[in-house]
Scaffold this active site. Structure first.
Site, PDB file in Angstrom:
ATOM      1  N   ASP A 128       0.802  -1.303   0.261  1.00 39.10           N
ATOM      2  CA  ASP A 128       0.141   0.046  -0.118  1.00 39.10           C
ATOM      3  C   ASP A 128       0.784   0.964  -0.243  1.00 39.10           C
ATOM      4  O   ASP A 128       1.821   1.134   0.122  1.00 39.10           O
ATOM      5  CB  ASP A 128      -1.219  -0.274   1.178  1.00 39.10           C
ATOM      6  CG  ASP A 128      -2.294  -0.169   1.146  1.00 39.10           C
ATOM      7  OD1 ASP A 128      -2.526  -1.483  -0.405  1.00 39.10           O
ATOM      8  OD2 ASP A 128      -3.102  -0.914   1.913  1.00 39.10           O
ATOM      9  N   TYR A 184       7.348  -9.667   6.795  1.00 35.56           N
ATOM     10  CA  TYR A 184       7.015  -8.702   7.313  1.00 35.56           C
ATOM     11  C   TYR A 184       7.016  -7.852   8.526  1.00 35.56           C
ATOM     12  O   TYR A 184       7.748  -9.426   9.388  1.00 35.56           O
ATOM     13  CB  TYR A 184       5.315  -8.191   6.913  1.00 35.56           C
ATOM     14  CG  TYR A 184       4.808  -8.080   5.857  1.00 35.56           C
ATOM     15  CD1 TYR A 184       4.691  -6.832   4.612  1.00 35.56           C
ATOM     16  CD2 TYR A 184       4.484  -9.410   4.264  1.00 35.56           C
ATOM     17  CE1 TYR A 184       4.238  -7.030   3.275  1.00 35.56           C
ATOM     18  CE2 TYR A 184       3.636  -8.755   3.946  1.00 35.56           C
ATOM     19  CZ  TYR A 184       3.800  -7.725   2.558  1.00 35.56           C
ATOM     20  OH  TYR A 184       3.249  -7.464   2.221  1.00 35.56           O
TER      21      TYR A 184
END
Length: 336
Positions: free
Chosen positions: A122, A184
């Site tokens: 994003d 992540y």
């Protein structure tokens, strides 16, 4: 024959309760390509619910390059600072990582380029090890070393993009669909002192956090679950409309603390086969609710079971998240 994603997604998932992970199945690469195209960034269907060690390797047709089957695949490991990008995926009129990379690759190869990535991020999300793959024609880039290609691409990209590695793979390789797992890391600077060095890549939470409580609660998110409560509501509607599974396998969630450049930070590390849109950031926001003492482990367990976005915590800010690592089958990537 390629699968028509628009007509076969629902039946590919199998029968059963949509809230159960037991009846879900892998879509296959071609169906997932079409499905992912309809969702926003980070909504990568990946290998659905299959654990990485059992993930199927569907047959894929070799891509065409200027009318002929590709002979091999160029694979790049890319890093980027997400602050000035509107995410990875191309968007009309917006500065995106894919747009910058495509411009550079098309200049290098002097032709139109089809590119796939390991996972779309994003706006505001950074990456240390994003992988992209580009099919190559026979003889293309012959005689050029990895170091020379890296230098050429570095000259063609802005200073918030880094070409960290250059590899070669088989003609059928896909950076997205051959990925076994994705990892992540989320950084949180907590306390009353404004962070200095971590300002651009950490969420400043103005208060204290019980990192131990966050880590204990994080274990509840490991394993195979329906993560509907941890998906962006708008993307959830698209998934529901197509009858797609929201089950994902998360191999590891850990919360720790340490120093970076002399500043105390909390780290949330998450590894899984694929993630729903905003899934990691909602997981982090929920764990912070526990760390600040507003919620307990039982609340997180109820939120997971509720399969309702309103039951989980807030979405953590994008700038604290980094796409840290992608695992591929041994031998899939070779020296260029």
């Amino acid at each position: 024959m390629p699968i028509d994603a628009s007509s076969n997604i629902a039946t590919s998932l199998g029968a059963g309760d949509p809230g159960s992970c037991a009846g879900s199945a892998d879509l296959g690469a071609d169906a997932r390509r079409g499905a992912n195209a309809q969702l926003g960034a980070d909504a990568d269907l990946g290998t659905m619910t299959a654990r990485p060690e059992h993930a199927p390797q569907p047959h894929r047709e070799v891509a065409m390059v200027e009318g002929a089957p590709a002979a091999s695949t160029l694979v790049l490991r890319v890093g980027y600072r997400g602050a000035d990008f509107s995410g990875f995926a191309e968007q009309p009129g917006e500065r995106t990582v894919a747009g910058v990379l495509l411009d550079a690759l098309q200049t290098l190869l002097r032709r139109p380029v089809h590119m796939e990535c390991a996972g779309r991020t994003d706006a505001g999300v950074s990456a240390l090890s994003q992988y992209v793959s580009v099919p190559l024609a026979a003889g293309e880039l012959e005689g050029r070393s990895a170091a020379r290609l890296a230098r050429s691409l570095a000259a063609l990209t802005p200073d918030d993009v880094s070409i960290a590695g250059v590899y070669r793979a088989d003609a059928s390789f896909s950076a997205r669909f051959d990925a076994i797992s994705r990892s992540y890391r989320y950084r949180i600077a907590y306390g009353n002192a404004r962070p200095v060095m971590a300002w651009d890549h950490a969420w400043w939470y103005r208060g204290s956090l019980d990192v131990g409580a966050m880590d204990r609660a994080a274990r509840l998110l490991e394993g195979e679950h329906d993560f509907r409560s941890f998906c962006k509501a708008a993307s959830m509607k698209l998934l529901e409309a197509d009858g797609r599974s929201t089950c994902r396998y998360v191999a590891r969630v850990r919360v720790s603390e340490g120093l970076e450049a002399g500043e105390p930070l909390a780290f949330v590390d998450v590894e899984g086969n694929a993630f729903l849109h905003n899934m990691v950031r909602i997981m982090v926001g929920s764990l912070v609710e526990i760390g600040r003492g507003h919620r307990d482990q039982a609340w997180l367990e109820r939120a997971l079971e509720a399969r309702d976005r309103a039951a989980a915590g807030p979405t953590a800010p994008a700038k604290g998240l980094v796409f840290a690592h992608v695992s591929y089958p041994q031998g899939a990537l070779r020296d260029f």
